[in-house]
Enzyme design. Sequence first.
Site, PDB file in Angstrom:
ATOM      1  N   GLU A 466       0.706  -1.353  -0.037  1.00  0.00           N
ATOM      2  CA  GLU A 466      -0.126   0.037   0.258  1.00  0.00           C
ATOM      3  C   GLU A 466       0.796   1.504  -0.212  1.00  0.00           C
ATOM      4  O   GLU A 466       0.221   2.386  -0.742  1.00  0.00           O
ATOM      5  CB  GLU A 466      -1.122  -0.094   1.081  1.00  0.00           C
ATOM      6  N   HIS A 469       1.654   2.264  -3.628  1.00  0.00           N
ATOM      7  CA  HIS A 469       0.862   2.950  -4.170  1.00  0.00           C
ATOM      8  C   HIS A 469       0.821   4.454  -3.580  1.00  0.00           C
ATOM      9  O   HIS A 469       0.777   5.384  -4.308  1.00  0.00           O
ATOM     10  CB  HIS A 469      -0.616   2.542  -3.867  1.00  0.00           C
ATOM     11  N   HIS A 472       3.572   6.513  -5.183  1.00  0.00           N
ATOM     12  CA  HIS A 472       3.113   6.930  -6.389  1.00  0.00           C
ATOM     13  C   HIS A 472       2.335   8.311  -6.335  1.00  0.00           C
ATOM     14  O   HIS A 472       2.462   9.060  -7.339  1.00  0.00           O
ATOM     15  CB  HIS A 472       2.244   5.740  -6.805  1.00  0.00           C
TER      16      HIS A 472
END
Length: 671
Positions: A466, A469, A472
């Site tokens: 997670e 992500h 990102h």
Amino acid sequence: MNPLTQPFNTPYQAAPFDQLKTSDYLPAFKTLIEQAEAEINQIAQNPQPPTFANTIEALAYSGQALDNASSIFFNLNSAETNDEIQRIAQEISPLLTEFASKTAQNSILFERVRTIYEAKAQYSLNEEQTTLLDQTYKSFVRNGALLNEKDKETLEELHKTLALKSLQFGQNVLSATNAYQKHLTDKSRLSGLPESVLSQYAEEAKEKGLDGYVITLQYPSFLPAMTYIQDRELRKELALANGKKAFDGGEFDNQNLIKEIVELRKRKAQLLGYENFAAYVLEERMAKTPEKVFQFLHELLEKATPFAHNDIEALKKLAQKDGIEDLQSWDHVYYAEKLRKEKFDLNDEELKPYFQLEKVEKAVFNLAETLFGLTFKEVHHVPKYHPETRTYEVSENGTYKALLYTDYHPRKGKRAGAWMTSYKNQYQKDGQNHRPHISVVCNFTKPTADTPSLLTFQEVTTLFHEFGHAIHGLLADTQYPNLSGTSVKWDFVELPSQFLENYCYEPEFLKTFAKHYQTNEELPQEKIQKLAESKNFMEGYQTLRQLGFGLLDMAFHTETEPLKDLKAFETKACQATNLYPSHPETALSPSFSHIFQGGYAAGYYSYKWAEVLDADAFQYFKENGLFHAETAAKYKTLLASGGTIDPMTLYKNFRGREPQTDSLLKRAFGI
């Protein structure tokens, strides 16, 4: 005054959770939709000739207040919901769907967009602007701009109905999960469980006003039960309860909803000129066509099947020592843990004291600093939606970069699983770089009165996933909000998350944070080495399981006939990947939230697709050095670019070539 309709007068302009009342949401959405419609109409009715700036850019920046309110409300509906919020969601979803349909079918607005699109050679657009123009035009077409008026009305109704059905699906899964509990007073039935898990179950019982122990279907409760409980009948009972979730004919049954959702999606795709929903979805993915996806899944299936059968045979031999000749699905995790212990001298309970949540979080923060120059400082003046939430100011070279929320433990109002989401997108406008607000939500074991939250190794990798992500999102540096952060093609979005998981298996990195929560003693070197070696343990089984999910998803969204018997359909779709007998009273589909509530419809294959990318990318790091500055800088550029550039081009810019499946096969199976 409604806090959602005003500029947020909070630190970092963060969501004003401390000011929000449940009654604020519906009136706020009605107001903000009106405001967004006025913005859209102003763009459409502009007396000036259409230009990239006054139409395409103006559209990209429109509706920010509505987007922010939507992020707040729907994130809370996942992380901190209640009956009232769920009821309001049923009212808000059709309003948003209607607004989106109206915008997509605004013929005056579309003509402005089409004029620019057809004359784009006359504009001096950079790569990001070209991407925005192409996506804007395609978005209109894919939402019915070229349909006649009657078909536009039909499409709008399909969108509204789908939004409500998907919402109801998720609410049913959550309710079915919360509805089950196994109450036990006979401690002997819990033989095999570590003391820490017994304490967890006792605390759960105490919270519910009961004596003894309570096991629920929440993952941190269910998984230890399946892993350690020696009582095979109890494991079976729990497994069947989990498998019956939303499939038992009761008030939370999802079978009819699935049939309706699949049929509605098919009707939508065919109305827009596509053979099926998968063809509609995949046109805008790296894979492009259903045929390409099926080919990809079956190629991997062929390679992985022998390894999967070897995995199951190893478990069968172990179970036979206990007199079990008919290994079943509820035996899998129990004997896999035994085999892992036997093969690598590892078990979760032995490892958990070395993976205190706070230390694992600090490790991922340090990794983000080493690779990307990000630093994290906890701040206490930002409003929170729950006392367990923590907030961090993220900086780069001393400059504010983003706001991060973390929320780690299960609650009644939180759906199962783990996810990263955004409360505010990054974008640049009028010389200002608006920075993102990112959230990481998980369901890890709660701390008890005398023990901090200690993670299984699988939970460690989940946290890294997670945070991949999240990074990102945190690094996003694009012009337009709809191309920012994780707004990339869906089969590219799992690259950053799966990439970061790789570090959990690297001894050099593991030893920096795997330390006992009481003594601070390092996890012994031989255990670290065994963890690294265990990375591909049961990889054949896990691969077939993921491929089964992908094939089931594709079957739902390429099927030409109406669904009748859901269980029969599922069994047939997963036949080549089933390694255990299927039981008539259980089914996966009714709780398959990824494809019936989340955004993975005709896209679940992307997990394996992205594994090819992440294996290839991490191999590049291993060749140059795990923390190699130049390689990290190139990867940082890939992450910061969001959806501004075609993902294959982005990847080739980073790696110097296209990804190779050999990297995945070598990592997974040594071939």
